[in-house]
Design a protein around this motif. Structure first.
Motif, PDB file in Angstrom:
ATOM      1  N   ALA A   1      -6.067   6.175 -10.416  1.00 22.51           N
ATOM      2  CA  ALA A   1      -6.438   4.983 -11.343  1.00 22.51           C
ATOM      3  C   ALA A   1      -5.205   4.096 -11.445  1.00 22.51           C
ATOM      4  CB  ALA A   1      -7.277   4.956 -12.546  1.00 22.51           C
ATOM      5  N   ILE A   2      -4.003   4.796 -11.829  1.00 25.10           N
ATOM      6  CA  ILE A   2      -2.588   4.263 -11.809  1.00 25.10           C
ATOM      7  C   ILE A   2      -2.337   3.431 -10.682  1.00 25.10           C
ATOM      8  CG2 ILE A   2      -0.243   4.404 -12.243  1.00 25.10           C
ATOM      9  CD1 ILE A   2      -0.977   6.845 -14.325  1.00 25.10           C
ATOM     10  N   GLY A   3      -2.449   4.314  -9.515  1.00 26.05           N
ATOM     11  CA  GLY A   3      -2.003   3.730  -8.229  1.00 26.05           C
ATOM     12  C   GLY A   3      -3.129   2.651  -7.827  1.00 26.05           C
ATOM     13  N   LEU A   4      -4.207   2.445  -8.036  1.00 29.28           N
ATOM     14  CA  LEU A   4      -4.821   1.513  -7.709  1.00 29.28           C
ATOM     15  C   LEU A   4      -4.578   0.315  -8.880  1.00 29.28           C
ATOM     16  CD1 LEU A   4      -8.766   3.067  -7.385  1.00 29.28           C
ATOM     17  CD2 LEU A   4      -7.016   2.212  -5.516  1.00 29.28           C
ATOM     18  N   LEU A   5      -4.190   0.521  -9.710  1.00 29.75           N
ATOM     19  CA  LEU A   5      -3.959  -0.736 -10.737  1.00 29.75           C
ATOM     20  C   LEU A   5      -2.744  -1.308 -10.049  1.00 29.75           C
ATOM     21  CD1 LEU A   5      -3.903  -2.210 -13.164  1.00 29.75           C
ATOM     22  CD2 LEU A   5      -2.809  -0.491 -14.437  1.00 29.75           C
ATOM     23  N   ILE A   6      -1.714  -0.418  -9.750  1.00 27.43           N
ATOM     24  CA  ILE A   6      -0.451  -1.074  -9.116  1.00 27.43           C
ATOM     25  C   ILE A   6      -0.644  -1.677  -7.862  1.00 27.43           C
ATOM     26  CG2 ILE A   6       1.765  -0.413  -7.951  1.00 27.43           C
ATOM     27  CD1 ILE A   6       1.844   2.079  -9.996  1.00 27.43           C
ATOM     28  N   LEU A   7      -1.586  -1.127  -6.958  1.00 25.10           N
ATOM     29  CA  LEU A   7      -2.025  -1.830  -5.548  1.00 25.10           C
ATOM     30  C   LEU A   7      -2.581  -3.110  -6.018  1.00 25.10           C
ATOM     31  CD1 LEU A   7      -2.246  -1.423  -2.628  1.00 25.10           C
ATOM     32  CD2 LEU A   7      -4.415  -0.476  -3.056  1.00 25.10           C
ATOM     33  N   THR A   8      -3.661  -3.265  -7.091  1.00 21.10           N
ATOM     34  CA  THR A   8      -4.414  -4.516  -7.421  1.00 21.10           C
ATOM     35  C   THR A   8      -3.337  -5.690  -7.747  1.00 21.10           C
ATOM     36  OG1 THR A   8      -6.120  -3.366  -7.894  1.00 21.10           O
ATOM     37  CG2 THR A   8      -6.065  -5.455  -8.712  1.00 21.10           C
ATOM     38  N   ILE A   9      -2.334  -5.094  -8.586  1.00 22.95           N
ATOM     39  CA  ILE A   9      -1.417  -6.126  -8.924  1.00 22.95           C
ATOM     40  C   ILE A   9      -0.419  -6.746  -7.938  1.00 22.95           C
ATOM     41  CG2 ILE A   9       0.704  -6.324 -10.612  1.00 22.95           C
ATOM     42  CD1 ILE A   9      -0.491  -4.386 -12.426  1.00 22.95           C
TER      43      ILE A   9
ATOM     44  N   LEU B   1       0.806  -0.968  -0.011  1.00 19.96           N
ATOM     45  CA  LEU B   1      -0.157   0.064   0.068  1.00 19.96           C
ATOM     46  C   LEU B   1       1.042   1.202  -0.160  1.00 19.96           C
ATOM     47  CD1 LEU B   1      -2.686   1.477   0.037  1.00 19.96           C
ATOM     48  CD2 LEU B   1      -2.779   1.135   2.642  1.00 19.96           C
ATOM     49  N   ALA B   2       1.868   1.123   0.603  1.00 16.07           N
ATOM     50  CA  ALA B   2       3.152   2.423   0.638  1.00 16.07           C
ATOM     51  C   ALA B   2       3.517   2.715  -0.587  1.00 16.07           C
ATOM     52  CB  ALA B   2       3.910   2.094   1.701  1.00 16.07           C
ATOM     53  N   VAL B   3       3.976   1.237  -1.410  1.00  8.96           N
ATOM     54  CA  VAL B   3       4.391   1.380  -2.541  1.00  8.96           C
ATOM     55  C   VAL B   3       3.403   2.131  -3.741  1.00  8.96           C
ATOM     56  CG1 VAL B   3       5.233   0.530  -4.584  1.00  8.96           C
ATOM     57  CG2 VAL B   3       6.090  -0.502  -2.526  1.00  8.96           C
ATOM     58  N   ALA B   4       2.444   1.870  -3.581  1.00  6.83           N
ATOM     59  CA  ALA B   4       1.294   2.355  -4.566  1.00  6.83           C
ATOM     60  C   ALA B   4       0.845   3.796  -4.181  1.00  6.83           C
ATOM     61  CB  ALA B   4       0.020   1.533  -4.337  1.00  6.83           C
ATOM     62  N   SER B   5       1.032   4.175  -2.793  1.00  6.21           N
ATOM     63  CA  SER B   5       0.723   5.611  -2.399  1.00  6.21           C
ATOM     64  C   SER B   5       1.880   6.520  -2.782  1.00  6.21           C
ATOM     65  CB  SER B   5       0.632   5.610  -0.737  1.00  6.21           C
ATOM     66  OG  SER B   5      -0.419   4.759  -0.229  1.00  6.21           O
ATOM     67  N   ILE B   6       3.171   6.018  -2.667  1.00  5.43           N
ATOM     68  CA  ILE B   6       4.222   6.737  -2.999  1.00  5.43           C
ATOM     69  C   ILE B   6       4.183   6.992  -4.599  1.00  5.43           C
ATOM     70  CG2 ILE B   6       6.890   7.214  -2.788  1.00  5.43           C
ATOM     71  CD1 ILE B   6       6.912   5.863  -0.349  1.00  5.43           C
ATOM     72  N   VAL B   7       4.047   5.955  -5.416  1.00  3.32           N
ATOM     73  CA  VAL B   7       4.176   6.397  -6.795  1.00  3.32           C
ATOM     74  C   VAL B   7       3.034   7.401  -7.093  1.00  3.32           C
ATOM     75  CG1 VAL B   7       3.308   5.016  -9.003  1.00  3.32           C
ATOM     76  CG2 VAL B   7       4.600   4.072  -7.308  1.00  3.32           C
ATOM     77  N   MET B   8       1.778   7.342  -6.467  1.00  5.03           N
ATOM     78  CA  MET B   8       0.667   8.393  -6.620  1.00  5.03           C
ATOM     79  C   MET B   8       1.277   9.712  -6.284  1.00  5.03           C
ATOM     80  SD  MET B   8      -3.043   6.538  -6.069  1.00  5.03           S
ATOM     81  CE  MET B   8      -2.587   5.830  -4.498  1.00  5.03           C
ATOM     82  N   CYS B   9       1.973   9.877  -5.075  1.00  2.48           N
ATOM     83  CA  CYS B   9       2.724  11.055  -4.618  1.00  2.48           C
ATOM     84  C   CYS B   9       3.455  11.641  -5.791  1.00  2.48           C
ATOM     85  CB  CYS B   9       3.400  10.703  -3.481  1.00  2.48           C
ATOM     86  SG  CYS B   9       2.400  10.532  -1.904  1.00  2.48           S
ATOM     87  N   LEU B  10       4.344  10.669  -6.304  1.00  9.67           N
ATOM     88  CA  LEU B  10       5.402  11.329  -7.364  1.00  9.67           C
ATOM     89  C   LEU B  10       4.549  11.701  -8.654  1.00  9.67           C
ATOM     90  CD1 LEU B  10       8.336   8.576  -6.633  1.00  9.67           C
ATOM     91  CD2 LEU B  10       8.171  11.013  -5.942  1.00  9.67           C
ATOM     92  N   LEU B  11       3.773  11.009  -8.966  1.00  6.50           N
ATOM     93  CA  LEU B  11       2.747  11.357 -10.191  1.00  6.50           C
ATOM     94  C   LEU B  11       2.139  12.832  -9.944  1.00  6.50           C
ATOM     95  CD1 LEU B  11       1.145   7.963 -11.154  1.00  6.50           C
ATOM     96  CD2 LEU B  11       3.177   9.071 -12.360  1.00  6.50           C
ATOM     97  N   TYR B  12       1.487  13.007  -8.651  1.00  8.80           N
ATOM     98  CA  TYR B  12       1.040  14.144  -8.459  1.00  8.80           C
ATOM     99  C   TYR B  12       2.144  15.281  -8.491  1.00  8.80           C
ATOM    100  CZ  TYR B  12      -3.496  12.338  -7.353  1.00  8.80           C
ATOM    101  OH  TYR B  12      -5.092  12.060  -7.362  1.00  8.80           O
ATOM    102  N   LEU B  13       3.267  15.036  -8.021  1.00 16.14           N
ATOM    103  CA  LEU B  13       4.321  16.022  -8.386  1.00 16.14           C
ATOM    104  C   LEU B  13       4.715  16.403  -9.503  1.00 16.14           C
ATOM    105  CD1 LEU B  13       6.437  17.446  -6.617  1.00 16.14           C
ATOM    106  CD2 LEU B  13       7.908  15.924  -6.605  1.00 16.14           C
TER     107      LEU B  13
END
Length: 352
Positions: A325-333, A53-65
Motif C-alpha cells: 500500500a505504501i508503494g502504491l501510494l508513492i507510485l500514485t503520487i 515505477l522503479a522508485v516505488a518498487s525499490i522503496v518497497m524492496c527496502l521496506l521488505y528488507l
C-alpha cells in the motif's frame, strides 16, 4: 511465532516480495536504454513512468528488507559497518544508489519538461550510469542466492541471467497494465507504438526466462545429483508425499507458456484485451516462479534432506499488504505529477 519461517526456512514471503520487486525496478531499463541511448522516440511519453515505477518498487524492496530484519536499526549496519566480502552489502548499496539515481533523473527531466527547456547537461552521465546499475541490482540479488554452496537449487551460474530475463518480462508487463489503466482513467495516451514495443520485449524476455528454466531442468536431471533433483521434484511433482506448491508451480508454467504464445503472435498481441490478459498472465507466472518457488524451493528440502513446510502467516500477509500500500501510494503520487505535466503542458519542440 509471528511468521511461518523456521530454522530450516529462514527466508519467507518478505524476501520473495523483495526479490520480485527488484526485478520490477530493473525492468525499467528496457525503456531507458532504447530512449536515451538509441533515441527511440516512441518511449518518450512513458520513460518517466518506468523510472517512477522503479522508485516505488525499490522503496518497497527496502521496506521488505527492514521488516525481514525485525529491527530497522540493523539495516544501518550494512552502511555503518561495510563488509565488501558480503553480497548483502553490495545489494544494499546498489539498490539505494539506483533509487537515488532514478529520483534525481526522473525529477530533473520532468522539471525540464514542465519549464519547456532541455534537461541540465549533468543529467546525461547519471542516465548512462543508471543503465548498468539496473542490471547490477538484480545480478547482485541473484548472487546472494547462488553464492550459498549448501543450496543446490540456487547453486547455478544461470540464476543471474534467469533473474534478468524474468525482470525484463515482469517490469514492462506491469508498466503496460499501468499505462492501460492510465489511458482509461485520464486523457493521457502513452502511445500504441510504445505499448506494442514493450509487449514484444515482454514476450521474448519471458521466452528467455522459460528457456533458462528448461536448461536448469536438463542439467539437474542429466547430472543425476540427488541433492539438486530433490528441490525440483518437491516443486513440480512432490517429494515423499509433500507437494503443497505443485499446483502453484504448474500454474506458473502454464501462465508463462500461454503468455508467450499470445505475445509472440502479432495478431493476438495487437488486440488490447488479449494484451491485457497476457500481461496478467506474465505477472502471475513470474511472481509464482520467482516468489513462492524461488525461496521455498531453495530451502526445501534442507541440507540434511528434511522437509519443513512453509506457509506465510496472516501477520506476514497483512504486513506485506501494508508495504504494498505504501508503494502504491508513492507510485500514485509520482504518476499523478508526471501525467499532469505531460497532459497540461503544451508540447515542446526541445529535444529531451
Amino acid at each position: 511465532m509471528l511468521t511461518g519461517q523456521s530454522r530450516d526456512v529462514s527466508w519467507g514471503f518478505y524476501t520473495a516480495q523483495m526479490t520480485y520487486l527488484v526485478g520490477v525496478a530493473a525492468g525499467g531499463v528496457m525503456l531507458v536504454l532504447p530512449y536515451y541511448l538509441h533515441n527511440y522516440k516512441a518511449f518518450g511519453k512513458i520513460t518517466i513512468l518506468g523510472e517512477f515505477l522503479a522508485v516505488a518498487s525499490i522503496v518497497m524492496c527496502l521496506l521488505y528488507l527492514l521488516v525481514h530484519l525485525g529491527q530497522p536499526m540493523r539495516a544501518l549496519n550494512v552502511f555503518l559497518h561495510p563488509t565488501p566480502w558480503s553480497m548483502l552489502f553490495w545489494d544494499g548499496n546498489v539498490l539505494f544508489g539506483y533509487l537515488v539515481l532514478n529520483i534525481i533523473i526522473g525529477w530533473n527531466v520532468l522539471d525540464a519538461e514542465r519549464n519547456d527547456i532541455s534537461p541540465p547537461p549533468w543529467i546525461k552521465p547519471l542516465i548512462y550510469l543508471s543503465i548498468p546499475m539496473a542490471f547490477s541490482i538484480h545480478t547482485v540479488t541473484a548472487f546472494i542466492y547462488c553464492g550459498l554452496p549448501g543450496r543446490g537449487f540456487w547453486l547455478t551460474a544461470v540464476l543471474a541471467p534467469r533473474f534478468l530475463a524474468s525482470a525484463f518480462a515482469a517490469g514492462p508487463a506491469i508498466l503496460i497494465l499501468l499505462c492501460m489503466f492510465i489511458k482509461k482513467m485520464t486523457t493521457f495516451d502513452p502511445g500504441k507504438e510504445a505499448i506494442q514495443t514493450l509487449a514484444v520485449i515482454v514476450g521474448y524476455s519471458l521466452l528467455a526466462n522459460v528457456f533458462f528454466l528448461m536448461c536448469e531442468v536438463f542439467v539437474v536431471f542429466y547430472s543425476g545429483i540427488p541433492s539438486h533433483m530433490d528441490h525440483l521434484k518437491y516443486l513440480y511433482t512432490g517429494l515423499h508425499g509433500h507437494g503443497p506448491l505443485v499446483p502453484w508451480m504448474w500454474t506458473s508454467i502454464l501462465c508463462m507458456l500461454i503468455a508467450i504464445v499470445l505475445l509472440v503472435i502479432p495478431s493476438t498481441r495487437k488486440n488490447s484485451r488479449v494484451l491485457f490478459l497476457s500481461c496478467i498472465l506474465v505477472f502471475a507466472g513470474t511472481w509464482i516462479d520467482k516468489g513462492l518457488g524461488m525461496i521455498v524451493g531453495g530451502f526445501v528440502p534442507s541440507s540434511l534432506h528434511h522437509i519443513t513446510a512453509y506457509v506465510p502467516s496472516i501477520h506476514e500477509l497483512i504486513i506485506s499488504g501494508g508495504v504494498t500500500a505504501i508503494g502504491l501510494l508513492i507510485l500514485t503520487i509520482l504518476f499523478k505529477i508526471a501525467i499532469s505535466i505531460k497532459v497540461y503542458n503544451k508540447p515542446s519542440n526541445v529535444q529531451k
